[in-house]
Design an enzyme around this catalytic site. Sequence first.
Site, PDB file in Angstrom:
ATOM      1  N   ASP A 180     -50.988 -41.388   4.227  1.00 46.71           N
ATOM      2  CA  ASP A 180     -52.417 -41.565   3.918  1.00 46.71           C
ATOM      3  C   ASP A 180     -53.228 -40.387   4.462  1.00 46.71           C
ATOM      4  OD1 ASP A 180     -51.969 -44.064   2.722  1.00 46.71           O
ATOM      5  OD2 ASP A 180     -53.805 -44.905   3.595  1.00 46.71           O
ATOM      6  N   LYS A 192     -40.925 -40.964  17.682  1.00 54.17           N
ATOM      7  CA  LYS A 192     -41.608 -41.209  18.961  1.00 54.17           C
ATOM      8  C   LYS A 192     -40.494 -41.393  19.994  1.00 54.17           C
ATOM      9  CE  LYS A 192     -45.308 -41.909  21.451  1.00 54.17           C
ATOM     10  NZ  LYS A 192     -46.355 -40.908  21.716  1.00 54.17           N
ATOM     11  N   ASP A 244     -47.620 -38.743  17.188  1.00 54.70           N
ATOM     12  CA  ASP A 244     -49.033 -38.503  17.528  1.00 54.70           C
ATOM     13  C   ASP A 244     -49.388 -37.033  17.332  1.00 54.70           C
ATOM     14  OD1 ASP A 244     -47.284 -37.971  19.632  1.00 54.70           O
ATOM     15  OD2 ASP A 244     -48.634 -38.703  21.205  1.00 54.70           O
ATOM     16  N   TYR A 296     -40.955 -52.604   9.409  1.00 54.54           N
ATOM     17  CA  TYR A 296     -41.398 -53.405   8.269  1.00 54.54           C
ATOM     18  C   TYR A 296     -40.436 -54.553   7.971  1.00 54.54           C
ATOM     19  CZ  TYR A 296     -45.327 -50.731   6.272  1.00 54.54           C
ATOM     20  OH  TYR A 296     -46.540 -50.147   6.030  1.00 54.54           O
ATOM     21  N   ASP A 340     -45.941 -44.472   6.409  1.00 51.92           N
ATOM     22  CA  ASP A 340     -47.090 -45.142   5.780  1.00 51.92           C
ATOM     23  C   ASP A 340     -48.381 -44.493   6.270  1.00 51.92           C
ATOM     24  OD1 ASP A 340     -48.566 -47.171   4.390  1.00 51.92           O
ATOM     25  OD2 ASP A 340     -48.841 -48.201   6.314  1.00 51.92           O
TER      26      ASP A 340
HETATM   27  C1  IPM Z   1     -48.067 -48.135   0.819  1.00 54.71           C
HETATM   28  C2  IPM Z   1     -48.840 -49.380   1.093  1.00 54.71           C
HETATM   29  C3  IPM Z   1     -47.880 -50.536   1.326  1.00 54.71           C
HETATM   30  C4  IPM Z   1     -47.058 -50.203   2.555  1.00 54.71           C
HETATM   31  C5  IPM Z   1     -48.542 -51.916   1.441  1.00 54.71           C
HETATM   32  C6  IPM Z   1     -49.372 -52.242   0.223  1.00 54.71           C
HETATM   33  C7  IPM Z   1     -47.538 -53.001   1.697  1.00 54.71           C
HETATM   34  O1  IPM Z   1     -49.712 -49.176   2.158  1.00 54.71           O
HETATM   35  O2  IPM Z   1     -47.279 -48.126  -0.150  1.00 54.71           O
HETATM   36  O3  IPM Z   1     -48.237 -47.159   1.547  1.00 54.71           O
HETATM   37  O4  IPM Z   1     -47.500 -50.425   3.674  1.00 54.71           O
HETATM   38  O5  IPM Z   1     -45.957 -49.691   2.378  1.00 54.71           O
HETATM   39 MG    MG Z   2     -49.829 -47.160   2.825  1.00 48.79          MG
END
Ligand code: IPM
Ligand code: MG
Length: 357
Positions: free
Chosen positions: A252, A192, A224, A141, A248
């Site tokens: 999710d 990885k 993975d 990032y 990240d």
């Molecule tokens: C998160 C989001 C952020 C990230 C974005 C909005 C920049 O997806 O906080 O997980 O990728 O960190």
């Molecule tokens: Mg995110």
Amino acid sequence: MTSAILVLPGDNIGPEIIDEAVKVLRAVIVKFGLDVEIKFADLGGAAFDKAGEPCPSDTMALAHQSRAILLGAVGGPKWDGLERELRPEQGLLKLRSQLGLFANLRPAIMYPQLCTTSSLKPEIVSGLDILIIRELVGGIYFGEPRGIRVLENGEREGFNTYKYSESEIRRIGRVAFEAALIRGRRLCSVDKSNVLEATALWRETITELASEYPAVELAHMYVDNAAMQLIKEPKQFDVVVTGNMFGDILSDAAAMLTGSIGMLPSASLDKNGRGLYEPCHGSAPDIVGTQKANPLATILSVAMMMRYSFHRTDIADTIELAVNEVLDNGLRTPDIMSDSMTMVTTREIGDAVTARI
Ligand code: IPM
Ligand code: MG
């Protein structure tokens, strides 16, 4: 450090969910007699619209003066056409980076009341309690060099740099080992290392650190496989530690195990306990203004703020109990709706939690 709390509503559903979380925050301030001051500022697209940049200097100055920051969500199609540096997401990344908020804690907890809203079978997810710890201010990032360049043949090439130093790895590793110590004492480090040198060093460094934490059982997993295991047998995980990009993605996935990303809070901490607290979900432009957004992730982020930046476990517990009671009573936003439950608005959920504080 002062006891100010900075609230950044952000974009789209951000202000709607923040309204409810601030109600809860004000209620605990009164109930527990906290000596804190709440301030508001702009971040993301909202800040760009007013000040021409996603993280203006007055927002940054207020953030530096605050003990904790509560953020709604940033971003949306309205700002997608802007140059990269002006996009709402850059405001958030700048805030994380300049405040040194390196430790991102993302708990994925299955509330028993929501067991049937998960897309996985109830027996796979019931009782799930995972803590994902994501390194937040390094890795790909932020790695330099980065950009899009023109090659000799005239073709464009995009490039980013994935790097982690030993001190960066150790710093996040310690947070993860400490967290594991007060939980189930199991830590899974995700990398990885079969392909990427930066993550081979990650694995080596985490392994070295493990000698300082003999009570914690350390395992390593390729990213993975970790993605697959999260869906296959999520309850094998206790604490997971990983770099910025893998964290990240995996957080999710973990969020969806619990039924809805609308339930997931997060804390991003610096080394002194200053924290930025925000829901894991985005700004949901598709439902803005409809009162369909689930404010619970943001409300639970207030609970995390009380726990980590104010060291008030009692207040955090009170908020979490109130959320549990609201779920027990069958109140649901559409994302967590199921048979025989009562569909209510963002505001009604917020009011119901506040009433139970
Ligand atoms: C998160 C989001 C952020 C990230 C974005 C909005 C920049 O997806 O906080 O997980 O990728 O960190
Ligand atoms: Mg995110």
